[in-house]
Structures are given as structure tokens and as C-alpha cells.
Design a protein around this motif. Structure first.
Motif, PDB file in Angstrom:
ATOM      1  N   THR A 189       0.813  -1.216   0.000  1.00  0.00           N
ATOM      2  CA  THR A 189       0.000   0.000   0.000  1.00  0.00           C
ATOM      3  C   THR A 189       0.849   1.271   0.000  1.00  0.00           C
ATOM      4  O   THR A 189       0.422   2.311  -0.515  1.00  0.00           O
ATOM      5  CB  THR A 189      -0.930   0.005   1.218  1.00  0.00           C
ATOM      6  N   GLN A 190       2.046   1.220   0.549  1.00  0.00           N
ATOM      7  CA  GLN A 190       2.918   2.393   0.585  1.00  0.00           C
ATOM      8  C   GLN A 190       3.895   2.458  -0.587  1.00  0.00           C
ATOM      9  O   GLN A 190       4.562   3.488  -0.775  1.00  0.00           O
ATOM     10  CB  GLN A 190       3.739   2.415   1.876  1.00  0.00           C
ATOM     11  N   PHE A 191       3.983   1.386  -1.330  1.00  0.00           N
ATOM     12  CA  PHE A 191       5.076   1.286  -2.306  1.00  0.00           C
ATOM     13  C   PHE A 191       5.061   2.417  -3.321  1.00  0.00           C
ATOM     14  O   PHE A 191       6.095   3.042  -3.585  1.00  0.00           O
ATOM     15  CB  PHE A 191       5.025  -0.062  -3.024  1.00  0.00           C
ATOM     16  N   ALA A 192       3.919   2.698  -3.941  1.00  0.00           N
ATOM     17  CA  ALA A 192       3.855   3.691  -5.008  1.00  0.00           C
ATOM     18  C   ALA A 192       4.291   5.066  -4.506  1.00  0.00           C
ATOM     19  O   ALA A 192       5.086   5.755  -5.155  1.00  0.00           O
ATOM     20  CB  ALA A 192       2.446   3.756  -5.588  1.00  0.00           C
ATOM     21  N   ASP A 193       3.772   5.484  -3.348  1.00  0.00           N
ATOM     22  CA  ASP A 193       4.117   6.806  -2.826  1.00  0.00           C
ATOM     23  C   ASP A 193       5.612   6.914  -2.534  1.00  0.00           C
ATOM     24  O   ASP A 193       6.249   7.925  -2.844  1.00  0.00           O
ATOM     25  CB  ASP A 193       3.312   7.089  -1.550  1.00  0.00           C
ATOM     26  N   VAL A 194       6.175   5.873  -1.937  1.00  0.00           N
ATOM     27  CA  VAL A 194       7.589   5.902  -1.595  1.00  0.00           C
ATOM     28  C   VAL A 194       8.452   5.842  -2.854  1.00  0.00           C
ATOM     29  O   VAL A 194       9.440   6.583  -2.991  1.00  0.00           O
ATOM     30  CB  VAL A 194       7.934   4.737  -0.643  1.00  0.00           C
ATOM     31  N   HIS A 195       8.074   4.989  -3.798  1.00  0.00           N
ATOM     32  CA  HIS A 195       8.864   4.829  -5.016  1.00  0.00           C
ATOM     33  C   HIS A 195       8.893   6.102  -5.846  1.00  0.00           C
ATOM     34  O   HIS A 195       9.920   6.445  -6.456  1.00  0.00           O
ATOM     35  CB  HIS A 195       8.296   3.671  -5.848  1.00  0.00           C
ATOM     36  N   GLN A 196       7.789   6.829  -5.889  1.00  0.00           N
ATOM     37  CA  GLN A 196       7.697   8.028  -6.714  1.00  0.00           C
ATOM     38  C   GLN A 196       8.169   9.287  -5.982  1.00  0.00           C
ATOM     39  O   GLN A 196       8.290  10.348  -6.602  1.00  0.00           O
ATOM     40  CB  GLN A 196       6.255   8.211  -7.185  1.00  0.00           C
ATOM     41  N   SER A 197       8.444   9.178  -4.705  1.00  0.00           N
ATOM     42  CA  SER A 197       8.839  10.350  -3.925  1.00  0.00           C
ATOM     43  C   SER A 197      10.345  10.567  -3.985  1.00  0.00           C
ATOM     44  O   SER A 197      11.102   9.713  -4.465  1.00  0.00           O
ATOM     45  CB  SER A 197       8.403  10.190  -2.467  1.00  0.00           C
ATOM     46  N   ALA A 198      10.776  11.694  -3.466  1.00  0.00           N
ATOM     47  CA  ALA A 198      12.208  11.975  -3.376  1.00  0.00           C
ATOM     48  C   ALA A 198      12.813  11.078  -2.305  1.00  0.00           C
ATOM     49  O   ALA A 198      12.165  10.754  -1.315  1.00  0.00           O
ATOM     50  CB  ALA A 198      12.428  13.446  -3.025  1.00  0.00           C
ATOM     51  N   PRO A 199      14.044  10.681  -2.497  1.00  0.00           N
ATOM     52  CA  PRO A 199      14.682   9.805  -1.509  1.00  0.00           C
ATOM     53  C   PRO A 199      14.972  10.537  -0.204  1.00  0.00           C
ATOM     54  O   PRO A 199      15.165  11.751  -0.195  1.00  0.00           O
ATOM     55  CB  PRO A 199      15.973   9.379  -2.195  1.00  0.00           C
ATOM     56  N   ALA A 200      14.983   9.790   0.860  1.00  0.00           N
ATOM     57  CA  ALA A 200      15.352  10.354   2.157  1.00  0.00           C
ATOM     58  C   ALA A 200      16.150   9.312   2.918  1.00  0.00           C
ATOM     59  O   ALA A 200      15.581   8.326   3.396  1.00  0.00           O
ATOM     60  CB  ALA A 200      14.110  10.752   2.950  1.00  0.00           C
ATOM     61  N   PRO A 201      17.430   9.480   3.065  1.00  0.00           N
ATOM     62  CA  PRO A 201      18.254  10.568   2.515  1.00  0.00           C
ATOM     63  C   PRO A 201      19.010  10.080   1.286  1.00  0.00           C
ATOM     64  O   PRO A 201      18.916   8.919   0.914  1.00  0.00           O
ATOM     65  CB  PRO A 201      19.218  10.835   3.662  1.00  0.00           C
ATOM     66  N   THR A 202      19.774  10.997   0.664  1.00  0.00           N
ATOM     67  CA  THR A 202      20.733  10.616  -0.377  1.00  0.00           C
ATOM     68  C   THR A 202      22.123  10.596   0.256  1.00  0.00           C
ATOM     69  O   THR A 202      22.555  11.600   0.831  1.00  0.00           O
ATOM     70  CB  THR A 202      20.713  11.614  -1.549  1.00  0.00           C
ATOM     71  N   LEU A 203      22.772   9.485   0.183  1.00  0.00           N
ATOM     72  CA  LEU A 203      24.088   9.316   0.814  1.00  0.00           C
ATOM     73  C   LEU A 203      25.166   9.515  -0.232  1.00  0.00           C
ATOM     74  O   LEU A 203      25.126   8.887  -1.305  1.00  0.00           O
ATOM     75  CB  LEU A 203      24.194   7.935   1.446  1.00  0.00           C
ATOM     76  N   GLU A 204      26.121  10.377   0.073  1.00  0.00           N
ATOM     77  CA  GLU A 204      27.235  10.638  -0.844  1.00  0.00           C
ATOM     78  C   GLU A 204      28.512  10.073  -0.256  1.00  0.00           C
ATOM     79  O   GLU A 204      28.737  10.147   0.944  1.00  0.00           O
ATOM     80  CB  GLU A 204      27.388  12.130  -1.103  1.00  0.00           C
ATOM     81  N   GLN A 205      29.318   9.485  -1.130  1.00  0.00           N
ATOM     82  CA  GLN A 205      30.566   8.889  -0.675  1.00  0.00           C
ATOM     83  C   GLN A 205      31.640   9.124  -1.717  1.00  0.00           C
ATOM     84  O   GLN A 205      31.442   8.858  -2.902  1.00  0.00           O
ATOM     85  CB  GLN A 205      30.388   7.376  -0.448  1.00  0.00           C
ATOM     86  N   ASP A 206      32.753   9.667  -1.291  1.00  0.00           N
ATOM     87  CA  ASP A 206      33.889   9.884  -2.193  1.00  0.00           C
ATOM     88  C   ASP A 206      34.747   8.627  -2.232  1.00  0.00           C
ATOM     89  O   ASP A 206      34.995   7.996  -1.206  1.00  0.00           O
ATOM     90  CB  ASP A 206      34.725  11.065  -1.727  1.00  0.00           C
ATOM     91  N   ILE A 207      35.186   8.274  -3.418  1.00  0.00           N
ATOM     92  CA  ILE A 207      36.010   7.082  -3.593  1.00  0.00           C
ATOM     93  C   ILE A 207      37.390   7.509  -4.068  1.00  0.00           C
ATOM     94  O   ILE A 207      37.528   8.212  -5.080  1.00  0.00           O
ATOM     95  CB  ILE A 207      35.374   6.116  -4.607  1.00  0.00           C
ATOM     96  N   ASP A 208      38.398   7.156  -3.318  1.00  0.00           N
ATOM     97  CA  ASP A 208      39.774   7.467  -3.714  1.00  0.00           C
ATOM     98  C   ASP A 208      40.250   6.450  -4.739  1.00  0.00           C
ATOM     99  O   ASP A 208      40.221   5.244  -4.488  1.00  0.00           O
ATOM    100  CB  ASP A 208      40.710   7.427  -2.494  1.00  0.00           C
ATOM    101  N   GLU A 209      40.680   6.940  -5.894  1.00  0.00           N
ATOM    102  CA  GLU A 209      41.132   6.035  -6.944  1.00  0.00           C
ATOM    103  C   GLU A 209      42.654   6.043  -7.043  1.00  0.00           C
ATOM    104  O   GLU A 209      43.299   7.037  -6.778  1.00  0.00           O
ATOM    105  CB  GLU A 209      40.521   6.453  -8.286  1.00  0.00           C
TER     106      GLU A 209
END
Length: 209
Positions: A189-209
Motif C-alpha cells: 500500500t505504501q510502495f507507489a508513494d515511496v517509489h515516486q517520492s524523493a529519496p530520504a536521505p541521499t548518501l554521498e561517498q567519495d572514492i579514492d582512486e
């Protein structure tokens, strides 16, 4: 056919040659061995049951599984494209993970990936089956196993995603190593609303190459 004495004479001289006779014998025995091997292979294919055709011999009651809410998590590593996961987790009363369902989508890709995490001890030759409401089941083959879980995964086409968004329940059926099927039902029942909504949160990670 008329008898040709010259051919018979050449054949007798060939047989009299020990090296040539050995070569002929090896060829005949090799051909016979190959024929016998092919016959055994065909026999084993026809007589040995195919594991994928095995069917459950009963059902086993699953322990109480408590499901949390659907969540959407996104990850961005360095300059890579954003990867989002719409996910739900079910746990046993002990707190141990029982089931996890992920819809994984990468920014810019047209195809998504559906993956299931289930406890170890499943009969891996029989794929997991997912059914949205009363629709046709989707067969999700197993990909690999970790120390505490096995993962089944496959491409999620747009039709499947639309069914998930419009559905009310998602039935999951797996078969354990004793060939007993286990069934659990997840809420949608919650899937559509969550799937179409903005993410919470967006995780950023720097990768050293």
C-alpha cells in the motif's frame, strides 16, 4: 560387385604392416569408445531427473514476520550515477532479518533490478516466486549466497513496476532444502508513494582512486 584381386592384395599388405595395423586398431577402438560415451551421456540425460523440475512436497509454516515501512534510499559515489533502492525488510521476533525486497534503479538506466534476500537453507534450483495481488507469478532465480542470506535477483520490467505500484499485497513463495514451500505476504500500500517520492536521505561517498 566383381572381385578385385589387386585391392585384396593391397589390404593384405596393409594388415601385414604392424604399425598400420596398430593405427587401424586404435582408430576402431577410439570410435567405439566415443560411441559408448555418447550413449552413456544420452542415457544419463534421459534417466536423470532435472533438478529444476522438482516440485515441493508440502508446506511449512513460517514464523511470524513483522514488516517495516517501505523506504527509498539513494547513494551517489564520487562522480558515479545515483543508485536508488526502494526497499522493505521483514524480521523475525528475534530481530533477525527474514526477508528483504529491493527495487534497485540507477540514474539514466531504463531497466531496474528486483532482488530478494532470504535466509540460507533454500533449495536454490527452484526460483523464488513473487505474485502481486492475484496476478501471474514472477520467477526470480537465485544469484548467490552470503554467510547469512541468499539473494535472488532479476530484471524488473516496467510492467512489473506498474503492478507493484498498483498492488495491495506481494506474495513471496520460496522452497527450502527439504522441498517444503514457505509463503509470506508483504504489504504494497505504501510502495507507489515511496517509489515516486524523493529519496530520504541521499548518501554521498567519495572514492579514492
Amino acid at each position: 560387385m566383381p572381385h578385385d584381386p589387386r585391392k585384396q592384395d593391397r589390404l593384405q599388405r596393409s594388415i601385414a604392416n604392424p604399425a598400420l595395423a596398430s593405427l587401424l586398431l586404435a582408430f576402431v577402438l577410439g570410435a567405439s569408445s566415443i560411441a559408448d560415451s555418447e550413449a552413456r551421456d544420452k542415457s544419463s540425460v534421459t534417466s536423470k531427473p532435472i533438478a529444476a523440475e522438482a516440485s515441493p512436497r508440502g508446506e511449512r509454516t513460517t514464523k511470524d514476520i513483522k514488516y517495516g515501512d517501505w523506504r527509498k534510499l539513494c547513494f551517489k559515489a564520487g562522480g558515479a550515477k545515483t543508485l536508488c533502492r526502494t526497499t522493505i525488510t521483514g524480521t523475525f521476533e528475534t530481530g533477525q532479518m527474514a526477508v528483504r525486497v529491493d527495487l534497485v534503479e540507477r540514474e539514466g538506466d531504463r531497466t531496474a533490478r528486483l532482488q530478494l534476500f532470504v535466509p540460507v537453507g533454500m533449495y536454490l534450483q527452484i526460483p523464488a516466486k513473487l505474485t502481486v495481488d492475484h496476478g501471474p507469478p514472477y520467477s526470480i532465480p537465485y544469484s548467490w549466497c552470503l554467510a547469512n542470506a541468499c539473494i535472488a535477483a532479476d530484471v524488473a520490467d516496467p510492467r512489473m513496476i506498474k503492478e507493484l505500484e498498483a498492488g495491495h499485497t506481494l506474495e513471496l513463495v520460496v522452497v527450502d532444502s527439504s522441498l517444503l514451500s514457505l509463503k509470506t505476504v508483504l504489504p504494497l500500500t505504501q510502495f507507489a508513494d515511496v517509489h515516486q517520492s524523493a529519496p530520504a536521505p541521499t548518501l554521498e561517498q567519495d572514492i579514492d582512486e
